[in-house]
Write an enzyme that holds these catalytic residues in place. Structure first.
Site, PDB file in Angstrom:
ATOM      1  N   ASP A  21       0.849  -1.201   0.000  1.00 39.54           N
ATOM      2  CA  ASP A  21       0.000   0.000   0.000  1.00 39.54           C
ATOM      3  C   ASP A  21       0.877   1.240   0.000  1.00 39.54           C
ATOM      4  OD1 ASP A  21      -1.898   1.972   0.530  1.00 39.54           O
ATOM      5  OD2 ASP A  21      -1.919   1.547   2.691  1.00 39.54           O
ATOM      6  N   ASN A  23      -0.346   4.553  -0.433  1.00 37.40           N
ATOM      7  CA  ASN A  23      -0.963   5.831  -0.057  1.00 37.40           C
ATOM      8  C   ASN A  23      -1.649   5.788   1.305  1.00 37.40           C
ATOM      9  OD1 ASN A  23      -3.045   4.211  -0.775  1.00 37.40           O
ATOM     10  ND2 ASN A  23      -4.146   5.728  -1.989  1.00 37.40           N
ATOM     11  N   ASP A  25      -3.971   3.986   2.669  1.00 36.49           N
ATOM     12  CA  ASP A  25      -5.396   3.724   2.895  1.00 36.49           C
ATOM     13  C   ASP A  25      -5.647   2.279   3.344  1.00 36.49           C
ATOM     14  OD1 ASP A  25      -4.954   2.330   0.572  1.00 36.49           O
ATOM     15  OD2 ASP A  25      -6.604   3.229  -0.562  1.00 36.49           O
ATOM     16  N   ASP A  29      -1.855  -1.457  -3.760  1.00 36.24           N
ATOM     17  CA  ASP A  29      -2.215  -0.750  -4.992  1.00 36.24           C
ATOM     18  C   ASP A  29      -1.196  -1.005  -6.103  1.00 36.24           C
ATOM     19  OD1 ASP A  29      -0.121   1.101  -4.100  1.00 36.24           O
ATOM     20  OD2 ASP A  29      -1.643   1.892  -2.735  1.00 36.24           O
ATOM     21  N   ASP A  98      -6.140 -11.661 -14.394  1.00 34.27           N
ATOM     22  CA  ASP A  98      -7.237 -12.552 -14.055  1.00 34.27           C
ATOM     23  C   ASP A  98      -8.408 -12.233 -14.980  1.00 34.27           C
ATOM     24  OD1 ASP A  98      -8.745 -14.399 -12.275  1.00 34.27           O
ATOM     25  OD2 ASP A  98      -7.137 -13.881 -10.878  1.00 34.27           O
ATOM     26  N   ASP A 199     -10.545 -17.461 -14.398  1.00 36.42           N
ATOM     27  CA  ASP A 199     -11.269 -17.864 -13.196  1.00 36.42           C
ATOM     28  C   ASP A 199     -12.359 -18.890 -13.511  1.00 36.42           C
ATOM     29  OD1 ASP A 199     -11.641 -17.034 -10.306  1.00 36.42           O
ATOM     30  OD2 ASP A 199     -13.676 -16.650 -11.019  1.00 36.42           O
TER      31      ASP A 199
END
Ligand code: GLC
Ligand code: CA
Length: 582
Positions: A21, A23, A25, A29, A98, A199
């Site tokens: 991560d 940033n 939050d 990301d 995916d 998937d």
């Protein structure tokens, strides 16, 4: 067999929400992934499988897509994505995305339009059916617990969802649906990606009769599917390897991939037998390049996913041997123990209770997997020997399969006690693999800044102070360094990459052994998959009659000198694995 570019490559799965991560939050990301490409390159990774980064309500952590053409804002922007593609190309790495097209999100425009007009054209994108006597059309269970049918408010209609109710199944019988999907796949390939992990792709063809009726619907003759302990019958038998699957996969190949070069597709294929794997992955049939089979990771469950039974070496060996044998002459295998749906192998079948046991058993399972014939997949953190989460309360879980499973079995059907369900979740629940990647020993394991405004979306494993990339990176004895060697062996040794695979000593209770050969070159792999000393099986001892010198030991979970002595004595230490050049 014709050589393909991925035959000597190693893939790495990134679960973006839990990777890094940038940033603060609390959610991983794309920028985080970009910042770690050098780490992956250094490890030796050739291919990245990126779990879904598309726009999604995240009911099933992104496996419920509401817009196939957008990047989820939590993960960044399309510009970030384009940078990721470019940065990977610079490093000679391949990206596979995916592809989730068995179902979409209930928030997808198609489904919203279908709900607004359940008799209109968009309803034909899904499976909408009339209810029977005020009840669902049939008693199918969804994989995530409860009925596979949900009622459309204000009507007598129901729609089918083999997963969560927020994941309506797309109707592949409808050619318009298939056309839209192929358009979308082409759009992504044009952006420069190298293929897909598809998937539950082998479930897109459901067993429907000539009138389009699903099993159990009025007028549709089918054999009876047994009702399980939760009072529903599984949809598995009529959607795991449906009648039109070869046709759909070949059509997709023609409409999308033919004429393109350098791509690779791996299909998630629960319920597919090894023999069918050979057919689907044989290039002459023009379907997929590899499949993920699941029989070998199902060996510790019986009846229900949540009814766990002890690991036995002989069961793992039997399943993997079947998979290897089936693709001897045609087709190709993928190799995995871990992914975002499976627990950590070191906790599941190894021993994570103390440092030494954890490192040894992580190496033993790593060696076993990587010495097979096929393309290995490493799941983020596996290369560090990351363990299960060891959560103790239901509140710590985020995974809807785990939470629904608990509600359904413990509270509604009352077919399992709370204690036994919590134990099953801790052993095989999906969140075990989804805790944040452990980069260093700081407060949030380096997944997010120690002073980040928001806590990570799921608990960081407290053992990150000991198990983390920073700690392991320069340590030649670490699990990380061991994985680096495994990857290098596949790159540098043609026998390991593509040589023939043959089982040796099929009846040992503790030791899994096999050879890899090409021409005169033979490599022997022996792994003690238990926490106890084991006898070297007689058949293996025979191959080693002339003795083994240190220079013949290509890799050991201990060290060469240790394994030379073990072999001479005819006894392997706990979790001792050794790769020997014969
Ligand atoms: C696949 C995914 C899993 C997801 C399911 C429904 O099995 O790997 O995470 O929940 O499909 O999309
Ligand atoms: Ca973030």
């Amino acid at each position: 067999m014709k050589r393909k570019w991925w035959h000597d490559k190693v893939a790495y799965q990134i679960y973006p929400k839990s990777f890094l991560d940038t940033n603060g939050d609390g959610i991983g990301d794309l920028k985080g992934i970009i910042s770690k490409l050098d780490y992956l390159k250094e490890l030796g990774i050739d291919i990245i499988w990126l779990s879904p980064v598309y726009e999604s309500p995240f009911v099933d952590q992104g496996y419920d897509i509401s817009d196939y053409y957008k990047i989820a804002e939590q993960f960044g922007t399309m510009d970030d994505f384009d940078i990721l593609v470019a940065e990977m190309k610079k490093r000679g790495m391949h990206l596979i995305m995916d592809l989730v097209v068995n179902h979409c999100s209930d928030k997808h425009e198609w489904f919203q339009k279908a709900l607004a007009d359940p008799d209109g054209p968009y309803a034909g994108y899904f499976y909408f059916r009339e209810g029977k006597d005020g009840k669902a059309p049939s008693n199918y269970r969804s994989y995530f617990g409860g009925s596979a049918w949900t009622k459309v408010p204000g009507t007598n209609k129901y729609y089918l969802h083999t997963f969560a109710k927020e994941q309506p199944d797309l109707n592949w019988e409808n050619p318009v649906v298939r056309k839209k999907i192929y358009e979308m796949i082409n759009w992504w390939l044009d952006k420069g990606i190298d293929g897909f992990r598809m998937d539950v792709i082998t479930q897109v063809s459901k067993t429907v009769d000539k009138n389009g009726k699903l099993p159990g619907e009025d007028g549709c003759e089918i054999e009876d599917y047994p009702v399980g302990e939760e009072g529903y019958s599984s949809p598995f038998p009529w959607c795991s390897d449906g009648p039109r699957i070869d046709e759909f996969l070949a059509e997709m190949r023609r409409e999308v991939f033919e004429g393109r070069e350098g791509y690779m597709n791996v299909g998630e294929a629960p319920g597919i037998t090894p023999a069918r794997n050979e057919h689907v992955t044989d290039p002459k049939n023009g379907e997929l390049d590899m499949l993920f089979l699941f029989d070998h990771v199902g060996i510790d469950q019986e009846g229900s996913k949540w009814n766990t039974v002890p690991f036995e070496v002989k069961n793992l060996r039997a399943r993997l041997a079947d998979q290897q044998e089936a693709v001897k002459n045609a087709g190709w295998a993928s190799l995995f123990f871990c992914n975002h749906d499976q627990p950590r192998v070191v906790s599941r079948w190894g021993n994570d209770t103390d440092r030494e046991s954890r490192e040894l058993s992580a190496k033993a399972f790593g060696m076993l997997l990587h010495m097979h014939r096929g393309t290995p997949y490493i799941y983020e953190g596996e290369e560090l020997g990351m363990t299960n989460a060891h959560f103790t309360t239901l509140e710590q879980y985020r995974d809807l399969e785990s939470i629904n499973g608990y509600r359904q079995r413990v509270e509604e059907a009352k077919c399992q006690s709370a204690e036994s369900m919590m134990a099953a979740l801790a052993l095989i629940g999906r969140d075990n693999a989804r805790t944040p990647m452990q980069w260093d020993a700081s407060r949030y394991a380096g997944f997010t800044a120690p002073d980040a405004a928001t806590e990570p979306w799921i608990g960081v494993n407290p053992n990150h102070v000991e198990i983390n990339a920073a700690e392991e990176f320069d340590d030649p004895g670490s699990v990380y360094s061991f994985y680096k060697k495994l990857i290098a062996m596949r790159h540098n040794n043609a026998t390991i990459a593509t040589g023939e695979w043959n089982l040796v000593a099929a009846d040992s209770e503790q030791v899994y052994s096999f050879t890899r050969t090409s021409g005169d070159d033979t490599i022997l792999v022996i792994v003690n998959l238990t926490d106890r000393t084991a006898q070297v099986p007689a058949e293996v001892a025979q191959l080693l009659e002339d003795g083994v010198g240190e220079s013949q030991v290509l890799l050991s979970t201990y060290d060469a000198a240790h394994s030379v002595k073990s072999v001479a004595r005819g006894e392997l230490a706990r979790w001792e694995g050794v790769v020997i050049q014969l």
